[in-house]
Design a protein around this motif. Structure first.
Motif, PDB file in Angstrom:
ATOM      1  N   ALA A  76      -7.885  -1.020   8.927  1.00  0.00           N
ATOM      2  CA  ALA A  76      -7.622  -0.857   7.494  1.00  0.00           C
ATOM      3  C   ALA A  76      -7.090   0.524   7.142  1.00  0.00           C
ATOM      4  O   ALA A  76      -6.469   0.712   6.086  1.00  0.00           O
TER       5      ALA A  76
ATOM      6  N   ARG B 164      -4.521  -4.820   9.771  1.00  0.00           N
ATOM      7  CA  ARG B 164      -3.176  -4.508   9.320  1.00  0.00           C
ATOM      8  C   ARG B 164      -2.226  -4.768  10.496  1.00  0.00           C
ATOM      9  O   ARG B 164      -2.594  -4.550  11.652  1.00  0.00           O
TER      10      ARG B 164
ATOM     11  N   LEU C 104      -0.271  -4.580   3.446  1.00  0.00           N
ATOM     12  CA  LEU C 104      -1.476  -5.066   4.109  1.00  0.00           C
ATOM     13  C   LEU C 104      -1.215  -6.491   4.574  1.00  0.00           C
ATOM     14  O   LEU C 104      -0.174  -7.087   4.302  1.00  0.00           O
ATOM     15  N   ASP C 105      -2.189  -7.090   5.273  1.00  0.00           N
ATOM     16  CA  ASP C 105      -1.880  -8.326   5.986  1.00  0.00           C
ATOM     17  C   ASP C 105      -2.327  -9.602   5.293  1.00  0.00           C
ATOM     18  O   ASP C 105      -1.555 -10.558   5.190  1.00  0.00           O
TER      19      ASP C 105
ATOM     20  N   TRP D 118      -4.900   2.043   9.020  1.00  0.00           N
ATOM     21  CA  TRP D 118      -3.662   2.126   9.777  1.00  0.00           C
ATOM     22  C   TRP D 118      -3.801   2.979  11.041  1.00  0.00           C
ATOM     23  O   TRP D 118      -2.886   3.704  11.420  1.00  0.00           O
TER      24      TRP D 118
ATOM     25  N   ASN E 280       5.275  -6.730   8.103  1.00  0.00           N
ATOM     26  CA  ASN E 280       6.160  -5.686   7.592  1.00  0.00           C
ATOM     27  C   ASN E 280       7.577  -5.825   8.135  1.00  0.00           C
ATOM     28  O   ASN E 280       8.547  -5.518   7.438  1.00  0.00           O
TER      29      ASN E 280
ATOM     30  N   GLU F 144       0.875  -1.178   0.000  1.00  0.00           N
ATOM     31  CA  GLU F 144       0.000   0.000   0.000  1.00  0.00           C
ATOM     32  C   GLU F 144       0.913   1.228   0.000  1.00  0.00           C
ATOM     33  O   GLU F 144       1.500   1.575   1.036  1.00  0.00           O
TER      34      GLU F 144
END
Length: 418
Positions: free
Chosen positions: A235, A183, A169-170, A237, A188, A162
């Motif tokens: 979603a 998320r 994203l997850d 963040w 990450n 993103e």
């Protein structure tokens, strides 16, 4: 309670990693671990989840994340010159090219089996490890690894990245039509090390810059939260600080601050700093030090017994008191990295303290690592039953004998192992 013991009474620091006997001990520990995990191969490719004795747990599916981790560590073993590891790394990679790969929609299933069933979730966490494993395999010259790496990078980039927030994203459904509202930072974090390795393997600088962008964002969040990393988001963040309060020992998304992730991010920040050089985001060293100090203060012997607790609340009070092997492994790695960068004796003090603890409680006479201990440092399996893979423990005995950049596969291939 074990405390960090000063190395000397003056200001001279003799690092264990500079001593030939300690380096030999680390090399032996690497060989022992890779010997202990040799039972992982699954029929048709991939890696079984291993039990406490290193035997395949046939009641469990073959997971993409376990398979990719085993491909990575056995690829490192081959690059380090350990006979017999190349074929094992290639077998794990074959699982990523075959049964775990979604030939219809692209990407990788979360798992397959133990019968014909599939968990068709497409998770960024697992895909990051596919990138990492295939980058290692590419450097090691394993069959099909470079094509796999190109495929995995394209999927991670086009399906998970993103660009607005600059994070992945997850999770997504099998056909990519449904995106989870959750998320998370964990995927990450592993994307950072995967992208650094991919940049070294491909020569494409955009992956290195992307890793730096992710690291700067997460360290910024940590700096604003007293160096306890917010892990869970919606979603948009926005942080979800109470996520899984009713399931605090979740193996991937536990409630509160995850002590081991503070230590792991401390090490990764230094890898990013070394990889990007003058182009690195500002404050990575200071961030690594802040994360390290917070994790040690909150986590080490926090309940009066040696060992790191798994999680704390947002005030630093222990929540889940189990001792996970991977947290200790990341503590060792972070202490070694910070000691190498700063030369400060406190990091060497902790490095020695934690290896003494590992020798007493975690490393078995055969060289494998007990994955979980209870608060009294007795073997347990409430969060992580068995000993599914070797990823963290192999890093703990290998990375301090390598430079912070390039990444481990490329450094090994260049003959930079001490």
């Amino acid at each position: 309670m074990q405390q960090a013991v000063p190395v000397r009474q003056d200001d001279t620091v003799v690092r264990w990693v500079d001593l030939p006997d300690h380096r030999a001990w680390l090399a032996g520990a690497l060989a022992d671990q890779l010997r202990s995990g040799r039972g992982f191969p699954a029929a048709g490719g991939g890696a079984h989840y291993l039990d406490d004795e290193g035997r395949p747990d046939l009641s469990r599916p073959v997971h993409t994340w376990v398979t990719a981790r085993m491909a990575h560590v056995y690829g490192l073993g081959h690059l380090a010159g350990l006979p017999g590891t190349r074929a094992l790394a290639a077998h794990a990679l074959a699982g990523l090219r075959g049964p775990l790969h979604d030939a219809e929609h692209g990407g990788w299933y979360a798992s397959v089996g133990p019968g014909d069933e599939r968990d068709t979730t497409k998770a960024a966490y697992a895909h990051a490890f596919v990138v990492f494993a295939s980058a290692t395999g590419s450097v090691a010259g394993l069959p099909g690894a470079r094509d796999l790496l190109d495929d995995a990078l394209e999927v991670l980039d086009t399906r998970f990245w993103e660009d607005g927030p600059g994070l992945h994203l997850d999770a997504v459904s099998a056909d990519w039509s449904q995106v989870s509202v959750y998320r998370g930072v964990n995927a990450n974090m592993h994307s950072v090390e995967a992208l650094l390795a991919a940049a070294d393997a491909t020569g494409d600088e955009r992956w290195r810059r992307r890793a730096g962008r992710i690291a700067a964002t997460v360290l910024g969040w940590a700096a604003g939260n007293d160096w306890r990393i917010p892990e869970h988001f919606d979603a948009e963040w926005q942080p979800q600080m109470e996520h899984h309060r009713d399931e605090p020992d979740h193996p991937f998304e536990p409630y509160g601050a995850t002590v081991g992730h503070g230590l792991e991010w401390a090490r990764l920040a230094l890898h990013v700093r070394a990889a990007l050089g003058d182009e690195a985001p500002a404050g990575l060293l200071e961030g690594a030090q802040g994360l390290f100090e917070r994790a040690v203060a909150d986590g080490w012997a926090a309940d009066g017994e040696d060992g790191f607790v798994y999680t704390t609340d947002w005030e630093g009070r222990p929540v889940v008191r189990q001792r996970m092997h991977w947290v200790l492994a990341e503590a060792v790695g972070a202490a070694a990295a910070l000691g190498a960068v700063t030369g400060e004796r406190r990091y060497e003090d902790w490095y020695r303290t934690w290896w003494d603890y590992a020798s007493e409680h975690v490393v078995t006479p055969q060289g494998s690592w007990i994955h979980e201990l209870d608060p009294q440092n007795r073997p347990a399996g409430t969060v992580w039953p068995g000993r599914p893979d070797l990823y963290h423990s192999v890093h703990a005995v290998l990375l301090q004998r390598l430079p912070l950049a390039p990444t481990a596969p490329t450094a090994l291939a260049a003959g930079l192992l001490r």
